[in-house]
Design an enzyme around this catalytic site. Structure first.
Site, PDB file in Angstrom:
ATOM      1  N   HIS A 120       0.867  -1.288  -0.035  1.00  0.00           N
ATOM      2  CA  HIS A 120       0.150   0.072  -0.149  1.00  0.00           C
ATOM      3  C   HIS A 120       0.890   1.218   0.189  1.00  0.00           C
ATOM      4  O   HIS A 120       2.136   0.919   0.123  1.00  0.00           O
ATOM      5  CB  HIS A 120      -0.995   0.058   1.313  1.00  0.00           C
ATOM      6  N   ASP A 138       0.371   4.684   2.093  1.00  0.00           N
ATOM      7  CA  ASP A 138      -0.259   5.195   3.344  1.00  0.00           C
ATOM      8  C   ASP A 138      -1.412   6.538   2.794  1.00  0.00           C
ATOM      9  O   ASP A 138      -1.117   7.474   2.025  1.00  0.00           O
ATOM     10  CB  ASP A 138       0.607   5.912   4.233  1.00  0.00           C
ATOM     11  N   HIS A 191       4.969   0.137   0.119  1.00  0.00           N
ATOM     12  CA  HIS A 191       5.449  -0.575   1.089  1.00  0.00           C
ATOM     13  C   HIS A 191       4.402  -1.717   1.884  1.00  0.00           C
ATOM     14  O   HIS A 191       3.414  -1.541   1.773  1.00  0.00           O
ATOM     15  CB  HIS A 191       6.075   0.164   2.536  1.00  0.00           C
ATOM     16  N   ARG A 225       5.393   6.193  15.006  1.00  0.00           N
ATOM     17  CA  ARG A 225       5.433   6.625  13.658  1.00  0.00           C
ATOM     18  C   ARG A 225       4.634   8.064  13.875  1.00  0.00           C
ATOM     19  O   ARG A 225       3.702   8.381  14.384  1.00  0.00           O
ATOM     20  CB  ARG A 225       4.061   5.691  13.227  1.00  0.00           C
TER      21      ARG A 225
END
Ligand code: OGA
Ligand code: MN
Length: 281
Positions: free
Chosen positions: A105, A107, A256, A272
């Site tokens: 995908h 993000d 990723h 994150r």
């Protein structure tokens, strides 16, 4: 020590050495880092020790931080900009989002302004018999575009796909309110990177539910073919994590996925951050 940029040798990825991210960075050092980020799509720094506020400060050099559906559920106490990505539970409650991003995908592609990039700071990495697990793979959507046959480039030129938030199975159930807040959006299948001008394929399974001007069957086949093409081995860098890594990727240049090859009692803990982006063109 002066800053060094060491390419991984794969189509994406470079290690940056000689930088301590717990310290404020001068403009020249930052400019070198940002150039490497644009050029290599994935950059990483080993052996860092950063507090949440230091990660926020570094991330914000690349653009305003985004708060997203993950941060509403699993942010660091006192620091809403940092999402905890982890398989750890405390008192029977997950401390972070687990099994995030198992399938390929980019993000938040389902939003009108997908984030420029995402940063992970590795705090705990699962290790079995001395082997680190829980790698992350990155595929160059730029190298994938470059490798397309000319006729296929022509076919997809200026076409848009529909990206649907509800299309992908997620690590947690979505509320009807979240689905309502994220109506389907249209983005070009071939994006032009806003800083490098490189063309990048922007297609993935599940999120992409159709292509403008194509019948559903033809669109489904093309989406699958392009999605598979992007993630061919020749386009991939696989990052093997070490605690202390700070790694960031560019959501236009790469796709990723997280390799889910470990489980408790092996623990994985990441912090994150997400940097705001622009409407894809
Ligand atoms: C993410 C993600 C991958 C990983 O945080 O967006 O996809 O390996 N993470 O944790
Ligand atoms: Mn992700």
């Amino acid at each position: 020590m002066s800053i060094q940029v060491i390419p991984t040798g794969a189509p994406v990825g470079a290690e940056i050495r000689g930088v301590d991210l717990s310290q404020p960075l001068g403009d020249n050092v930052f400019a070198t880092i940002e150039r490497a980020y644009d050029e290599y799509g994935v950059i990483f720094f080993r052996d860092q020790a950063i507090a949440p506020q230091q990660q926020v400060a570094f991330t914000s050099r690349f653009g305003a931080l985004e708060v997203n559906i993950f941060s509403e559920r699993w942010s660091v106490a006192g620091c809403p900009e940092i999402v905890v990505v982890s398989n750890i539970s405390e008192d029977g409650k997950p401390i972070g989002v687990k099994r995030a991003g198992e399938n390929w995908h980019s993000d938040m592609c389902y939003t009108a302004r997908p984030p420029r990039g995402t940063m992970l700071y590795a705090i705990e990495i699962p290790v079995l018999h001395g082997m680190p697990l829980g790698d992350t793979e990155f595929a160059s959507a730029a190298a994938a575009y470059d490798a397309l046959p000319e006729a296929l480039r022509k076919k997809i030129e200026r076409r848009k796909a529909t990206f649907d938030f509800a299309g992908r199975k997620r690590a947690f159930p979505l509320t009807p309110e979240e689905i309502g807040r994220n109506p389907p959006v249209q983005h070009p299948i071939v994006r032009t990177h806003p800083r490098t001008g490189r063309k990048c394929l922007y297609v993935m399974r599940d999120d992409c539910t159709g292509i403008e001007g194509l019948e559903q069957d033809e669109a489904d086949i093309l989406i699958a073919a392009l999605a598979d093409h992007i993630v061919k081995p020749a386009h991939i860098y696989r990052h093997q994590w070490r605690p202390g890594d700070v790694l960031m990727w560019d959501n236009c240049t790469v796709q990723h996925r997280a390799i889910q090859d470990y489980d408790l009692p092996l623990r994985r803990l990441m912090h994150r951050t997400t940097m705001g982006g622009a409407v894809p063109v």
